[in-house]
Design an enzyme around this catalytic site. Structure first.
Site: not given
Ligand code: PGA
Length: 258
Positions: A98, A168
């Site tokens: 992440h 992401e």
């Molecule tokens: P968020 O976070 O949905 O709060 O933008 C996503 C993530 O960090 O996986």
């Protein structure tokens, strides 16, 4: 293969929330109830380790995931948790790489070792990738490709079915708005191509690719429909039961809502 024919996957990344076991119980109870009514969507909750046991238990509607893991099997590593331990307690998924962990110093090489530990222990690795800046010239594409290759460096063809990719874009995490669904779709095509070149089209046709970054029940339908994603990695909204329950309904029904 059109992603719409696959089951959808929604993974809730609780991050370092909530503060109390009471609140964690309340959240998981509502999520389990909602997940039990879905027909086309698998739901995973990734709470902090101390709340993991709350996800397990009688109702099997929500699978347990972890937010991180250590790459070594066992030994003198104070504070760490192994893939074998996670597998043994009944976890099925582990988020790896992440951006918040990468920002704390996790390298592609560490990510690759964790992914290897997780898939060989029988768990599914949720491998996070994404660019810091999405410029108009596409300068992020090559580094993103390299990040995918480096993160999966130790995954052989045999284990690729134990991988879920989570795209992401870092600038969209914790932001006001998610990425434009049309751009999400371009990125899905790009990531599928990178994975196909690595493992062959057949091997990756069933590999889920999720989108993450400011997903909520208002934008989920649109991203699902136009973005060609297999599901979502959800942060903030995953510990907000009314919104998360609504999001699950949208994903399962596959319809966009205002
Ligand atoms: P968020 O976070 O949905 O709060 O933008 C996503 C993530 O960090 O996986």
């Amino acid at each position: 293969m059109p992603s719409s024919s696959k089951r959808k996957l929604v993974i809730g990344n609780w991050k370092m929330n909530p503060d109390s076991v009471e609140e964690a119980k309340r959240i998981i109870k509502e999520v389990k109830k909602a997940a039990g009514n879905l027909s086309k969507t698998d739901v995973v909750a990734c709470p902090p380790f101390v709340f993991a046991h709350l996800v397990l238990g009688r109702s099997g509607s929500v699978a347990l995931g972890a937010q991180d893991v250590f790459a070594e099997e066992r030994g003198s590593y104070t504070g760490e948790v192994s893939a074998l331990m996670l597998h043994d307690i009944g976890a099925e998924y582990v988020i790896i790489g992440h951006s918040e962990r990468r920002a704390m110093g996790e390298t592609d090489e560490m990510v690759a070792r964790k992914v290897e530990a997780v898939v060989t222990a029988g768990l599914t690795a949720v491998v996070c990738v994404g660019e810091h800046v999405h410029d108009a010239q596409g300068a992020y594409l090559e580094p993103l490709k390299e990040q995918i290759k480096a993160s999966l460096a130790k995954v052989t063809k045999k284990y690729v079915k134990k991988v879920v990719m989570a795209y992401e874009p870092i600038w969209a995490i914790g932001a006001k708005d998610a990425m434009d669904p049309a751009v999400v779709q371009e990125m899905m095509i790009f990531i599928r191509k990178v994975l196909s070149d690595m493992y062959g089209q057949g091997e990756v046709s069933s590999l889920p690719i999720l989108y993450g970054g400011s997903v909520n029940f208002r934008n989920a339908g649109d991203i699902l429909e136009k973005g060609d994603v297999d599901g979502f990695l959800v942060g903030r909204e995953s510990v907000n039961p009314p919104g998360f329950v609504e999001l699950l309904k949208v994903v399962d029904g596959g319809v966009a809502r205002e």
